[in-house]
Design a protein around this motif. Structure first.
Motif, PDB file in Angstrom:
ATOM      1  N   TYR A 130      -0.425  -2.389   7.235  1.00 27.55           N
ATOM      2  CA  TYR A 130       0.584  -3.185   6.520  1.00 27.55           C
ATOM      3  C   TYR A 130       1.927  -3.132   7.257  1.00 27.55           C
ATOM      4  O   TYR A 130       2.552  -4.170   7.521  1.00 27.55           O
ATOM      5  N   PRO A 161       0.837  -1.203   0.000  1.00 27.49           N
ATOM      6  CA  PRO A 161       0.000   0.000   0.000  1.00 27.49           C
ATOM      7  C   PRO A 161       0.875   1.257   0.000  1.00 27.49           C
ATOM      8  O   PRO A 161       1.912   1.290   0.669  1.00 27.49           O
ATOM      9  N   PHE A 208      -5.405  -8.630   4.690  1.00 30.14           N
ATOM     10  CA  PHE A 208      -6.246  -7.444   4.543  1.00 30.14           C
ATOM     11  C   PHE A 208      -7.396  -7.722   3.598  1.00 30.14           C
ATOM     12  O   PHE A 208      -7.650  -6.982   2.653  1.00 30.14           O
ATOM     13  N   ARG A 242      -7.125  -7.854  -0.497  1.00 29.59           N
ATOM     14  CA  ARG A 242      -5.877  -7.222  -0.927  1.00 29.59           C
ATOM     15  C   ARG A 242      -4.688  -8.111  -0.579  1.00 29.59           C
ATOM     16  O   ARG A 242      -4.385  -8.350   0.592  1.00 29.59           O
ATOM     17  N   LEU A 297      -4.384   1.445   4.126  1.00 30.14           N
ATOM     18  CA  LEU A 297      -3.808   0.175   4.574  1.00 30.14           C
ATOM     19  C   LEU A 297      -2.313   0.269   4.877  1.00 30.14           C
ATOM     20  O   LEU A 297      -1.731  -0.703   5.363  1.00 30.14           O
ATOM     21  N   ASP A 311      -2.298   5.421   1.319  1.00 27.79           N
ATOM     22  CA  ASP A 311      -3.307   4.360   1.334  1.00 27.79           C
ATOM     23  C   ASP A 311      -3.685   4.068   2.788  1.00 27.79           C
ATOM     24  O   ASP A 311      -2.805   3.929   3.644  1.00 27.79           O
TER      25      ASP A 311
END
Length: 212
Positions: A97, A87, A150, A153, A93, A91
């Motif tokens: 992450y 990401p 996630f 993703r 995420l 982003d």
């Protein structure tokens, strides 16, 4: 060595197999320096000049050295943004992450090594990972919705985590929970992962034959 190419220091049947998986998923161009751990090649002076810790994996790129898998995974996935395995900074995420890459090194590895070596962990209040069961439950809760860390993703973090769970379940360190096994199974059928596993097995066979 061309400073623009990645030099990958690797040993088959080791933790660095996950970095090989990531390189294949990224479609990266790399030169591999293969060592035989059974011969102690990672502790020889020529490699200690590269990584004084005498560990794999390690990568060299742009005349810099990167070690420790969470750092290697962060670096490589960001280096190949077109692969979309990390990401971006804006982003939503990105924070989760990075959290899960760090959680691997700061909590999972210490927890499983204490369990494997039968070390008595520190009290929960001072232990860096709290306690083993909480680490396992936290991972399971994140994976249960599926299919990846996630949801839909897929990221570089999935390669790190699924390969680690596969390895530790095979050794009986991590319990074989359904969420873990299904997660590993999804990773292992990806074409790039199959290529990496096949390549690693071939390297291991060649080393065994050479030592015979």
């Amino acid at each position: 060595m061309n400073a623009n190419r990645i030099k990958f220091h690797h040993a088959p049947n080791s933790r660095s197999g996950s970095t090989l998986m990531l390189l294949e998923e990224l479609g990266a161009q790399y030169d591999m320096h293969v060592m035989d751990l059974t011969q102690g090649e990672q502790r020889r002076p020529e490699y200690l000049k590269v990584n004084p810790m005498g560990k794999v994996p390690a990568i060299e790129h742009l005349d810099g050295l990167v070690t420790e898998r969470p750092a290697i995974f962060t670096y490589l996935a960001d280096l190949y943004p077109e692969a979309d395995l990390a990401p971006g900074l804006r982003d939503p995420l990105r924070g989760p992450y990075l959290r899960w890459l760090a959680f691997y090194g700061s909590c999972f590895e210490p927890a499983v090594m204490d369990r494997f070596m039968k070390h008595e962990p520190a009290p929960v209040s001072t232990c860096p990972y709290g306690d083993f069961d909480t680490v396992m439950d936290t991972i399971e809760a994140q994976l249960t919705p599926g299919p990846w860390l996630f949801g839909e993703r897929f990221t570089a973090a999935d390669i790190l985590w699924a390969s680690a769970l596969d390895w530790t379940m095979k050794f009986g360190i991590v319990p074989r929970r359904d969420a873990f096994e299904h997660y590993v199974a999804r990773l292992m059928v990806r074409p790039a992962i199959v290529r990496a596993v096949t390549q690693d097995a071939a390297l291991a066979r060649a080393q065994t034959l050479a030592a015979a």
